[in-house]
Design a protein around this motif. Structure first.
Motif, PDB file in Angstrom:
ATOM      1  N   THR A 118       0.828  -1.203   0.000  1.00  0.00           N
ATOM      2  CA  THR A 118       0.000   0.000   0.000  1.00  0.00           C
ATOM      3  C   THR A 118       0.863   1.255   0.000  1.00  0.00           C
ATOM      4  OG1 THR A 118      -1.740  -1.158   1.225  1.00  0.00           O
ATOM      5  CG2 THR A 118      -1.812   1.248   1.234  1.00  0.00           C
ATOM      6  N   PHE A 119       1.914   1.242   0.826  1.00  0.00           N
ATOM      7  CA  PHE A 119       2.814   2.397   0.887  1.00  0.00           C
ATOM      8  C   PHE A 119       3.525   2.610  -0.443  1.00  0.00           C
ATOM      9  CE2 PHE A 119       7.113   4.040   1.591  1.00  0.00           C
ATOM     10  CZ  PHE A 119       6.817   5.269   2.166  1.00  0.00           C
ATOM     11  N   VAL A 120       4.041   1.520  -1.025  1.00  0.00           N
ATOM     12  CA  VAL A 120       4.756   1.622  -2.300  1.00  0.00           C
ATOM     13  C   VAL A 120       3.820   2.119  -3.401  1.00  0.00           C
ATOM     14  CG1 VAL A 120       5.851   0.247  -4.104  1.00  0.00           C
ATOM     15  CG2 VAL A 120       6.504  -0.093  -1.728  1.00  0.00           C
ATOM     16  N   TRP A 121       2.592   1.618  -3.408  1.00  0.00           N
ATOM     17  CA  TRP A 121       1.626   2.020  -4.429  1.00  0.00           C
ATOM     18  C   TRP A 121       1.322   3.515  -4.353  1.00  0.00           C
ATOM     19  CZ3 TRP A 121      -0.400   0.073  -8.715  1.00  0.00           C
ATOM     20  CH2 TRP A 121      -1.563   0.635  -9.238  1.00  0.00           C
ATOM     21  N   GLU A 122       1.153   4.012  -3.137  1.00  0.00           N
ATOM     22  CA  GLU A 122       0.834   5.431  -2.960  1.00  0.00           C
ATOM     23  C   GLU A 122       2.066   6.323  -3.046  1.00  0.00           C
ATOM     24  OE1 GLU A 122      -1.094   5.555   0.800  1.00  0.00           O
ATOM     25  OE2 GLU A 122      -2.977   4.670   0.058  1.00  0.00           O
ATOM     26  N   ASN A 123       3.248   5.742  -3.018  1.00  0.00           N
ATOM     27  CA  ASN A 123       4.484   6.520  -3.018  1.00  0.00           C
ATOM     28  C   ASN A 123       5.010   6.783  -4.430  1.00  0.00           C
ATOM     29  OD1 ASN A 123       6.434   7.756  -1.191  1.00  0.00           O
ATOM     30  ND2 ASN A 123       7.919   6.297  -2.027  1.00  0.00           N
ATOM     31  N   GLY A 124       4.267   6.367  -5.439  1.00  0.00           N
ATOM     32  CA  GLY A 124       4.681   6.650  -6.809  1.00  0.00           C
ATOM     33  C   GLY A 124       4.562   5.476  -7.759  1.00  0.00           C
ATOM     34  N   MET A 125       4.308   4.274  -7.239  1.00  0.00           N
ATOM     35  CA  MET A 125       4.191   3.113  -8.116  1.00  0.00           C
ATOM     36  C   MET A 125       2.975   3.236  -9.027  1.00  0.00           C
ATOM     37  SD  MET A 125       3.928  -0.921  -7.075  1.00  0.00           S
ATOM     38  CE  MET A 125       3.826  -2.189  -8.337  1.00  0.00           C
ATOM     39  N   HIS A 126       1.853   3.760  -8.473  1.00  0.00           N
ATOM     40  CA  HIS A 126       0.659   3.901  -9.300  1.00  0.00           C
ATOM     41  C   HIS A 126       0.886   4.908 -10.419  1.00  0.00           C
ATOM     42  CE1 HIS A 126       0.582   7.271  -6.714  1.00  0.00           C
ATOM     43  NE2 HIS A 126      -0.726   7.499  -6.660  1.00  0.00           N
ATOM     44  N   TYR A 127       1.669   5.965 -10.138  1.00  0.00           N
ATOM     45  CA  TYR A 127       1.987   6.947 -11.177  1.00  0.00           C
ATOM     46  C   TYR A 127       2.818   6.301 -12.278  1.00  0.00           C
ATOM     47  CZ  TYR A 127       3.991  11.065 -13.445  1.00  0.00           C
ATOM     48  OH  TYR A 127       4.378  12.006 -14.379  1.00  0.00           O
ATOM     49  N   ALA A 128       3.854   5.551 -11.888  1.00  0.00           N
ATOM     50  CA  ALA A 128       4.724   4.916 -12.880  1.00  0.00           C
ATOM     51  C   ALA A 128       3.955   3.908 -13.726  1.00  0.00           C
ATOM     52  CB  ALA A 128       5.896   4.234 -12.167  1.00  0.00           C
ATOM     53  N   LEU A 129       3.073   3.132 -13.094  1.00  0.00           N
ATOM     54  CA  LEU A 129       2.309   2.123 -13.827  1.00  0.00           C
ATOM     55  C   LEU A 129       1.302   2.771 -14.774  1.00  0.00           C
ATOM     56  CD1 LEU A 129       1.637  -0.842 -14.290  1.00  0.00           C
ATOM     57  CD2 LEU A 129       0.035  -0.716 -12.383  1.00  0.00           C
ATOM     58  N   TYR A 130       0.568   3.756 -14.289  1.00  0.00           N
ATOM     59  CA  TYR A 130      -0.422   4.434 -15.133  1.00  0.00           C
ATOM     60  C   TYR A 130       0.255   5.159 -16.292  1.00  0.00           C
ATOM     61  CZ  TYR A 130      -4.107   3.623 -11.684  1.00  0.00           C
ATOM     62  OH  TYR A 130      -5.036   3.052 -10.847  1.00  0.00           O
ATOM     63  N   LEU A 140      -2.305  12.257 -10.065  1.00  0.00           N
ATOM     64  CA  LEU A 140      -1.380  11.436  -9.288  1.00  0.00           C
ATOM     65  C   LEU A 140      -0.072  12.166  -9.079  1.00  0.00           C
ATOM     66  CD1 LEU A 140      -1.942   8.005 -11.085  1.00  0.00           C
ATOM     67  CD2 LEU A 140      -3.133   8.901  -9.085  1.00  0.00           C
ATOM     68  N   THR A 141       0.647  11.775  -8.048  1.00  0.00           N
ATOM     69  CA  THR A 141       1.969  12.343  -7.772  1.00  0.00           C
ATOM     70  C   THR A 141       3.042  11.359  -8.204  1.00  0.00           C
ATOM     71  OG1 THR A 141       1.905  11.456  -5.517  1.00  0.00           O
ATOM     72  CG2 THR A 141       1.142  13.707  -5.840  1.00  0.00           C
ATOM     73  N   GLU A 142       4.104  11.904  -8.766  1.00  0.00           N
ATOM     74  CA  GLU A 142       5.178  11.047  -9.268  1.00  0.00           C
ATOM     75  C   GLU A 142       5.938  10.364  -8.155  1.00  0.00           C
ATOM     76  OE1 GLU A 142       8.998  11.338 -12.347  1.00  0.00           O
ATOM     77  OE2 GLU A 142       7.760  13.100 -11.902  1.00  0.00           O
ATOM     78  N   GLY A 143       6.002  10.994  -7.005  1.00  0.00           N
ATOM     79  CA  GLY A 143       6.715  10.398  -5.881  1.00  0.00           C
ATOM     80  C   GLY A 143       8.153  10.870  -5.819  1.00  0.00           C
ATOM     81  N   PRO A 144       8.773  10.789  -4.645  1.00  0.00           N
ATOM     82  CA  PRO A 144      10.153  11.263  -4.461  1.00  0.00           C
ATOM     83  C   PRO A 144      11.173  10.305  -5.070  1.00  0.00           C
ATOM     84  CG  PRO A 144       9.351  10.274  -2.441  1.00  0.00           C
ATOM     85  CD  PRO A 144       8.193  10.272  -3.394  1.00  0.00           C
ATOM     86  N   THR A 145      12.400  10.792  -5.133  1.00  0.00           N
ATOM     87  CA  THR A 145      13.521   9.976  -5.611  1.00  0.00           C
ATOM     88  C   THR A 145      14.627   9.979  -4.564  1.00  0.00           C
ATOM     89  OG1 THR A 145      14.502  11.879  -6.752  1.00  0.00           O
ATOM     90  CG2 THR A 145      13.028  10.473  -8.037  1.00  0.00           C
ATOM     91  N   THR A 146      15.550   9.043  -4.688  1.00  0.00           N
ATOM     92  CA  THR A 146      16.663   8.965  -3.745  1.00  0.00           C
ATOM     93  C   THR A 146      17.641  10.114  -4.007  1.00  0.00           C
ATOM     94  OG1 THR A 146      17.878   7.471  -5.234  1.00  0.00           O
ATOM     95  CG2 THR A 146      16.452   6.466  -3.576  1.00  0.00           C
ATOM     96  N   PRO A 147      18.368  10.567  -2.992  1.00  0.00           N
ATOM     97  CA  PRO A 147      19.219  11.767  -3.136  1.00  0.00           C
ATOM     98  C   PRO A 147      20.333  11.624  -4.176  1.00  0.00           C
ATOM     99  CG  PRO A 147      18.856  11.231  -0.828  1.00  0.00           C
ATOM    100  CD  PRO A 147      18.332  10.078  -1.611  1.00  0.00           C
ATOM    101  N   PRO A 152      13.458   6.249  -8.180  1.00  0.00           N
ATOM    102  CA  PRO A 152      12.174   6.423  -7.485  1.00  0.00           C
ATOM    103  C   PRO A 152      12.147   5.607  -6.199  1.00  0.00           C
ATOM    104  CG  PRO A 152      11.927   5.099  -9.485  1.00  0.00           C
ATOM    105  CD  PRO A 152      13.307   5.663  -9.521  1.00  0.00           C
ATOM    106  N   THR A 153      11.751   6.233  -5.122  1.00  0.00           N
ATOM    107  CA  THR A 153      11.789   5.555  -3.832  1.00  0.00           C
ATOM    108  C   THR A 153      10.826   4.370  -3.768  1.00  0.00           C
ATOM    109  OG1 THR A 153      10.210   7.166  -2.959  1.00  0.00           O
ATOM    110  CG2 THR A 153      12.549   7.581  -2.567  1.00  0.00           C
ATOM    111  N   TRP A 154       9.756   4.416  -4.569  1.00  0.00           N
ATOM    112  CA  TRP A 154       8.819   3.296  -4.537  1.00  0.00           C
ATOM    113  C   TRP A 154       9.504   2.010  -4.994  1.00  0.00           C
ATOM    114  CZ3 TRP A 154       7.890   0.259  -8.692  1.00  0.00           C
ATOM    115  CH2 TRP A 154       8.131   0.761  -9.968  1.00  0.00           C
ATOM    116  N   PHE A 155      10.445   2.140  -5.935  1.00  0.00           N
ATOM    117  CA  PHE A 155      11.170   0.970  -6.393  1.00  0.00           C
ATOM    118  C   PHE A 155      12.082   0.432  -5.291  1.00  0.00           C
ATOM    119  CE2 PHE A 155      15.142  -0.728  -8.159  1.00  0.00           C
ATOM    120  CZ  PHE A 155      14.651  -1.841  -8.822  1.00  0.00           C
ATOM    121  N   VAL A 156      12.748   1.325  -4.575  1.00  0.00           N
ATOM    122  CA  VAL A 156      13.626   0.904  -3.484  1.00  0.00           C
ATOM    123  C   VAL A 156      12.824   0.219  -2.384  1.00  0.00           C
ATOM    124  CG1 VAL A 156      15.260   1.687  -1.737  1.00  0.00           C
ATOM    125  CG2 VAL A 156      15.265   2.749  -4.008  1.00  0.00           C
ATOM    126  N   TYR A 157      11.678   0.808  -2.040  1.00  0.00           N
ATOM    127  CA  TYR A 157      10.849   0.257  -0.959  1.00  0.00           C
ATOM    128  C   TYR A 157      10.057  -0.972  -1.390  1.00  0.00           C
ATOM    129  CZ  TYR A 157      11.771   4.793   1.233  1.00  0.00           C
ATOM    130  OH  TYR A 157      12.384   5.900   1.772  1.00  0.00           O
TER     131      TYR A 157
END
Length: 215
Positions: A118-130, A140-147, A152-157
């Protein structure tokens, strides 16, 4: 067949992540010390290389290794456990306690996997998939990225739901095996792969005094 493939994939993933993270850390440390050596040409070349991303990547790889390693530990029975009380119970109650423990493991890892997904989906995975499917992403929000790596942090998480669901699957497999055989997976710490006791006893044999010699 599919189960064996999953086992090998799990082992290859752990090996790759462990070896890769170790190599990255070694190269990063060597680069850091190498840039301090006043060697003409070499120092300038090393300074032109950028290893700022190495620490972040190594941390990510170790976290992924830990999650997949935890699932491997369930399958092989290498997790630390205190079973003094359970081992003293009568056979019937001991089996019930084992089933309860396995059920708790399945429940816990299933909950963590679902919360993580659920966290990964809301953190940008749904944006990337759509976005990949060409759907509307304006709301939708794209979500943050690692520094450093800017991944994309959703991929890391995403290792949290993957690793947790894999652990849940391993608990299910262990439960089925225990129901069929009455045995839990157990790692024998005294057994070392590639070392046969009968063939290598001479390596560890204690020299005995010769007959008739000094005692």
């Amino acid at each position: 067949m599919l189960n064996k493939l999953l086992d090998h994939l799990e082992e290859w993933m752990i090996t790759f992540l462990m070896g890769g993270a170790t190599l990255i850390i070694f190269l990063s440390v060597a680069h850091r010390y190498g840039t301090g050596l006043a060697i003409p040409g070499v120092q300038d070349y090393l300074l032109s290389l950028h290893f700022e991303w190495a620490q972040e990547l190594a941390i990510i790889m170790f976290v992924w290794m830990a999650k997949f390693g935890a699932a491997y530990g369930v399958r092989m029975g290498v997790h630390v456990g205190v079973d003094v009380l359970v081992s003293r119970l009568p056979s019937e109650w001991r089996n019930r306690a084992t089933y309860i423990a396995l059920a708790c493991g399945m429940l816990f890892t299933g909950i963590i996997g679902t919360l993580g997904l659920t966290f990964v989906w809301e953190n940008g995975m749904h944006y990337a998939l759509y976005n990949k499917l060409g759907l509307d992403v304006s709301a939708l929000t794209e979500g943050p990225t690692t520094p450093d790596l800017e991944w994309p942090t959703w991929f890391v998480y995403s290792v949290v739901p993957m690793g947790s669901y894999l652990m849940c699957l391993r608990f299910i497999q262990v439960t089925i095996a225990f129901w069929r055989t009455g045995e839990m997976p157990h790692q024998d710490e005294s057994q070392v792969d590639g070392l046969d006791d009968e063939e290598d006893d001479d390596m560890f044999a204690v020299a005995k005094p010769a007959q008739g010699g000094a005692q």
